[in-house]
Design a protein around this motif. Structure first.
Motif, PDB file in Angstrom:
ATOM      1  N   LEU A 104       3.583  -4.500   2.397  1.00  0.00           N
ATOM      2  CA  LEU A 104       2.649  -4.659   1.282  1.00  0.00           C
ATOM      3  C   LEU A 104       1.756  -3.425   1.196  1.00  0.00           C
ATOM      4  O   LEU A 104       1.307  -2.895   2.210  1.00  0.00           O
ATOM      5  CB  LEU A 104       1.784  -5.908   1.490  1.00  0.00           C
ATOM      6  CG  LEU A 104       2.530  -7.238   1.654  1.00  0.00           C
ATOM      7  CD1 LEU A 104       1.532  -8.352   1.940  1.00  0.00           C
ATOM      8  CD2 LEU A 104       3.312  -7.553   0.404  1.00  0.00           C
ATOM      9  N   GLN A 120      -1.869  -5.255  -2.671  1.00  0.00           N
ATOM     10  CA  GLN A 120      -1.204  -6.523  -2.397  1.00  0.00           C
ATOM     11  C   GLN A 120      -1.812  -7.212  -1.176  1.00  0.00           C
ATOM     12  O   GLN A 120      -1.947  -8.440  -1.152  1.00  0.00           O
ATOM     13  CB  GLN A 120       0.294  -6.295  -2.181  1.00  0.00           C
ATOM     14  CG  GLN A 120       1.046  -5.927  -3.435  1.00  0.00           C
ATOM     15  CD  GLN A 120       2.492  -5.563  -3.158  1.00  0.00           C
ATOM     16  OE1 GLN A 120       2.823  -5.108  -2.067  1.00  0.00           O
ATOM     17  NE2 GLN A 120       3.351  -5.764  -4.154  1.00  0.00           N
ATOM     18  N   GLN A 121      -2.213  -6.445  -0.163  1.00  0.00           N
ATOM     19  CA  GLN A 121      -2.859  -7.033   1.007  1.00  0.00           C
ATOM     20  C   GLN A 121      -4.217  -7.627   0.644  1.00  0.00           C
ATOM     21  O   GLN A 121      -4.573  -8.708   1.118  1.00  0.00           O
ATOM     22  CB  GLN A 121      -3.023  -5.982   2.105  1.00  0.00           C
ATOM     23  CG  GLN A 121      -1.723  -5.637   2.794  1.00  0.00           C
ATOM     24  CD  GLN A 121      -1.909  -4.588   3.870  1.00  0.00           C
ATOM     25  OE1 GLN A 121      -2.980  -4.006   4.011  1.00  0.00           O
ATOM     26  NE2 GLN A 121      -0.845  -4.333   4.616  1.00  0.00           N
TER      27      GLN A 121
END
Length: 146
Positions: free
Chosen positions: A122, A126-127
């Motif tokens: 990721l 996205q994290q």
């Protein structure tokens, strides 16, 4: 008047009976007894009768190289159920031929071990999004300060 006395007597009988049961030591002992659930004795699966005259060796040898390739010969009943010695020989030859072809062609085994894929990589956005929707009640161990 007689009816009232009779009704009073009938109502007093269960109360007296209850008092008598409470003071009865046999009744209090039965109240403390716990009963076990149902117990079933299962018959052993192998129905081989015990032969008292059969010799049983007290020595149990360790497994060795011969144990891997040793096959107990089939009984006459098994031979009959498999179609006889000729049919057993044909099936044995077919199995060995298939095993040889499998070795020669180096084909993959019919059952292969599972190979796990790596976890997804990721990026930073996205994290952050994953941490935003993280629920600690479902086992997510995200830290609130990130």
């Amino acid at each position: 008047m007689a009816t009232t006395t009779l009704l009073t007597g009938l109502l007093a009988v269960p109360a007296l009976h209850a008092q008598q049961e409470q003071t009865d030591p046999a009744h209090s002992a039965n109240a403390d007894v716990t009963t076990l659930g149902e117990v079933r004795a299962l018959k052993p699966e192998d129905d081989v009768p015990v032969d008292l005259y059969r010799f049983t060796s007290p020595v149990q040898p360790e497994p060795n190289a011969f144990n891997r390739s040793w096959r107990e010969p089939p009984s006459l009943q098994e031979v009959g159920m498999r179609g006889g010695y000729v049919m057993m020989g044909i099936n044995y030859a077919i199995a060995k031929t298939a095993q040889g072809l499998h070795t020669v062609t180096r084909a993959p085994d019919p059952i292969q071990p599972a190979i796990a894929r790596p976890p997804p990589a990721l990026d930073a956005s996205q994290q952050r999004r994953a941490l935003q929707f993280c629920d600690p009640q479902q086992g997510c161990a995200a830290q609130a300060g990130d």
